[in-house]
Design a protein around this motif. Structure first.
Motif, mmCIF file in Angstrom:
data_model
loop_
_atom_site.group_PDB
_atom_site.id
_atom_site.type_symbol
_atom_site.label_atom_id
_atom_site.label_comp_id
_atom_site.label_asym_id
_atom_site.label_seq_id
_atom_site.Cartn_x
_atom_site.Cartn_y
_atom_site.Cartn_z
ATOM 1 N N ARG A 1 0.816 -1.212 0.000
ATOM 2 C CA ARG A 1 0.000 0.000 0.000
ATOM 3 C C ARG A 1 0.852 1.266 0.000
ATOM 4 O O ARG A 1 0.527 2.249 -0.664
ATOM 5 N N VAL A 2 1.948 1.237 0.744
ATOM 6 C CA VAL A 2 2.724 2.451 0.958
ATOM 7 C C VAL A 2 3.694 2.737 -0.190
ATOM 8 O O VAL A 2 3.848 3.895 -0.602
ATOM 9 N N LEU B 1 2.418 4.803 -3.069
ATOM 10 C CA LEU B 1 2.124 6.185 -2.665
ATOM 11 C C LEU B 1 3.397 7.019 -2.619
ATOM 12 O O LEU B 1 3.430 8.159 -3.104
ATOM 13 N N ALA C 1 4.546 7.708 -6.110
ATOM 14 C CA ALA C 1 3.734 8.754 -6.737
ATOM 15 C C ALA C 1 4.156 10.139 -6.255
ATOM 16 O O ALA C 1 4.189 11.104 -7.026
ATOM 17 N N ILE C 2 4.472 10.258 -4.965
ATOM 18 C CA ILE C 2 4.943 11.542 -4.429
ATOM 19 C C ILE C 2 6.274 11.921 -5.069
ATOM 20 O O ILE C 2 6.485 13.059 -5.498
#
Length: 303
Positions: free
Chosen positions: A72-73, A76, A79-80
């Motif tokens: 999940r992390v 993210l 993407a950042i």
């Protein structure tokens, strides 16, 4: 707002440790110490009230909870990183770059990718897949792919890089078996090594609108295979001229019906980042465009 949002350093330490395989390797990559990585992960485990790693002297492995959290992390954080990277207008490419391009273009460009692009951007790690068939950009995790021909409608961001000439070629040994074809009609009676996309033989369309459906006992799904088969005298192949130019120059292959022009084929880059293109993708696409234009110097370029 949860205090977890303030623990970006711990999240980054966790993801980097998983990707690197150890605290020490993650620390080297991040320019910090194994102790700092370990403490960051310990804070994260305390916040989550869950054990993320199974620790041993031999190896580092994720617990089921750690695996689920990583899945999940990690996207993210990526993407950042990509969003921040896209806003940088200067500086070199950096980070991991996963690319797919046609096999024969990859063969031609590989020396320059190594000696020029990677040499100029030492902070890039490149994974290059050489495939002619279509791939799922998002599902298969590609940053950017390069494809030849007309594009199907999609939500991917596309850019036309160049147009390259096509050619019909065969080996002298193959042509020595009978009269050399002097017309499109004469080609229809000869065996081809057929290019197949998703199990379907693609037609060859000439600039005058005539269409030829290649016939032959051998179908292949890559330019690499078609060139090899043509060199071995298995039949006529329809290929990007730049990928066989050295073979034509050496006499290993002969171009057929050069007086019957074939429409050039567009080379495109495609990615799923929308308008915010990470700079590593933009710079690599720029590099590929310049390399392709060098293979066909008469072009003015494409946008």
């Amino acid at each position: 707002m949860s205090s977890l949002l303030h623990q970006s350093a711990s999240l980054i330490a966790f993801v980097r440790a998983v990707e690197a395989g150890s605290f020490s390797a993650a620390a080297r990559n991040a320019g910090t110490t194994p102790s700092a990585i370990s403490k960051g992960i310990a804070r994260l485990e305390a916040e989550l009230n869950a054990k993320l790693f199974r620790r041993s002297t031999r190896r580092l492995s994720l617990t089921p909870e750690g695996q689920a959290f990583f899945e999940r992390v990690a996207p993210l954080l990526q993407a950042i990183d990509d969003s921040a990277d896209a806003l940088r207008h200067t500086g070199g490419a950096r980070g991991h770059l996963r690319v797919s391009m046609p096999s024969e273009l990859g063969r031609l460009l590989m020396p320059r990718i190594h000696s020029e692009f990677l040499a100029e951007h030492p902070d890039v790690e490149l994974d290059l897949t050489l495939l002619d068939h279509h791939v799922e950009v998002i599902r298969e995790g590609y940053d950017v792919i390069f494809r030849v021909g007309t594009l199907a409608d999609s939500d991917l961001k596309s850019r036309t890089l160049a147009r390259l000439d096509m050619a019909l070629v065969a080996s002298p040994a193959f042509l020595g078996q009978g009269p050399r074809p002097t017309s499109i009609e004469a080609l229809r009676a000869l065996p081809f090594v057929r290019y197949q996309l998703n199990g379907r033989t693609l037609p060859i369309v000439f600039a005058n609108g005539e269409t030829l459906i290649p016939r032959g006992r051998i179908g292949l799904d890559s330019g690499f295979g078609l060139r090899a088969a043509a060199l071995d005298g298995m039949g006529i192949a329809y290929l990007m001229k730049c990928t066989v130019q050295q073979d034509l120059d050496s006499g290993a292959l002969v171009q057929l019906l050069p007086e019957q022009p074939l429409p050039s084929q567009a080379i495109h880059s495609l990615h799923a980042f929308g308008a915010l293109t990470p700079i590593r993708i933009k710079l690599f696409a720029d590099f590929v465009q310049q390399a392709l234009l060098g293979l066909s110097p008469e072009q003015d370029g494409a946008s």
